[in-house]
Design a protein around this motif. Sequence first.
Motif, PDB file in Angstrom:
ATOM      1  N   ALA A  88       3.579  -8.793   4.516  1.00 60.91           N
ATOM      2  CA  ALA A  88       2.951  -7.517   4.844  1.00 60.91           C
ATOM      3  C   ALA A  88       2.346  -6.929   3.576  1.00 60.91           C
ATOM      4  O   ALA A  88       2.881  -7.099   2.486  1.00 60.91           O
ATOM      5  N   VAL A  89       1.245  -6.225   3.756  1.00 52.34           N
ATOM      6  CA  VAL A  89       0.582  -5.571   2.636  1.00 52.34           C
ATOM      7  C   VAL A  89       1.017  -4.114   2.628  1.00 52.34           C
ATOM      8  O   VAL A  89       0.881  -3.416   3.633  1.00 52.34           O
ATOM      9  N   GLY A  90       1.580  -3.664   1.512  1.00 48.97           N
ATOM     10  CA  GLY A  90       2.084  -2.309   1.409  1.00 48.97           C
ATOM     11  C   GLY A  90       1.011  -1.317   1.013  1.00 48.97           C
ATOM     12  O   GLY A  90       0.034  -1.663   0.352  1.00 48.97           O
ATOM     13  N   ASP A  91       1.197  -0.053   1.424  1.00 47.82           N
ATOM     14  CA  ASP A  91       0.263   1.024   1.113  1.00 47.82           C
ATOM     15  C   ASP A  91       0.952   1.956   0.135  1.00 47.82           C
ATOM     16  O   ASP A  91       1.642   2.891   0.536  1.00 47.82           O
ATOM     17  N   VAL A  92       0.819   1.680  -1.161  1.00 48.26           N
ATOM     18  CA  VAL A  92       1.478   2.473  -2.196  1.00 48.26           C
ATOM     19  C   VAL A  92       0.454   2.902  -3.241  1.00 48.26           C
ATOM     20  O   VAL A  92      -0.613   2.298  -3.357  1.00 48.26           O
ATOM     21  N   ASN A  93       0.805   3.928  -4.008  1.00 46.08           N
ATOM     22  CA  ASN A  93      -0.091   4.453  -5.032  1.00 46.08           C
ATOM     23  C   ASN A  93       0.478   4.285  -6.429  1.00 46.08           C
ATOM     24  O   ASN A  93       0.099   5.016  -7.337  1.00 46.08           O
ATOM     25  N   ALA A 108      14.015   3.489   2.067  1.00 42.00           N
ATOM     26  CA  ALA A 108      13.629   2.474   1.087  1.00 42.00           C
ATOM     27  C   ALA A 108      12.459   1.621   1.576  1.00 42.00           C
ATOM     28  O   ALA A 108      12.039   0.702   0.893  1.00 42.00           O
ATOM     29  N   ARG A 109      11.937   1.939   2.753  1.00 42.16           N
ATOM     30  CA  ARG A 109      10.818   1.160   3.282  1.00 42.16           C
ATOM     31  C   ARG A 109       9.504   1.605   2.662  1.00 42.16           C
ATOM     32  O   ARG A 109       9.351   2.747   2.251  1.00 42.16           O
ATOM     33  N   VAL A 110       8.546   0.699   2.655  1.00 42.31           N
ATOM     34  CA  VAL A 110       7.205   0.975   2.145  1.00 42.31           C
ATOM     35  C   VAL A 110       6.262   0.957   3.346  1.00 42.31           C
ATOM     36  O   VAL A 110       6.355   0.075   4.201  1.00 42.31           O
ATOM     37  N   ARG A 111       5.346   1.950   3.402  1.00 42.37           N
ATOM     38  CA  ARG A 111       4.346   1.986   4.474  1.00 42.37           C
ATOM     39  C   ARG A 111       3.526   0.711   4.457  1.00 42.37           C
ATOM     40  O   ARG A 111       3.161   0.209   3.398  1.00 42.37           O
TER      41      ARG A 111
END
Length: 145
Positions: A88-93, A108-111
């Motif tokens: 999965a590709v995460g949506d983080v900044n 603890a999950r990443v969008r």
Amino acid sequence: MSNVIETLERRQLRDDRPHFKAGDTVRVHFRVIEGQRSRVQVFEGTVIKRQGAGARETFTVRKQSFGVGVERTFPLHSPKIERIEVAAVGDVNRAKLYYLRGKVGKKARVRELRQDGPRAAKGVQPQVEAAEGALPAEGNEEPAE
């Protein structure tokens, strides 16, 4: 002297590695050698950092195992890595996700980055209706009787 080191490092680089970044969920198939036997162990988790460059580049993967956070750092170009799958590709900044160490459970999950969001559906909808015949196409209108 440095030219010799660069050529040696360039030969150790591998081209079969997928593109991934911090926040992505990956499966790392790692060859473990125990005595005379070797087996492939799969370590799945979230990439919390990538660091280094060239042959010395590493990435750290974090997962929760029975409620305990486990992190493992892998050299990116190691011959012991069979393959890396991006689940999965995460949506983080952020480039480093150290804040995940203090989170437990759902926090603890990443969008996950979604490619088929509501904006993408709006762009597709008129074409689908035109294909079904719900909307008349321009220039093909029948004269009114």
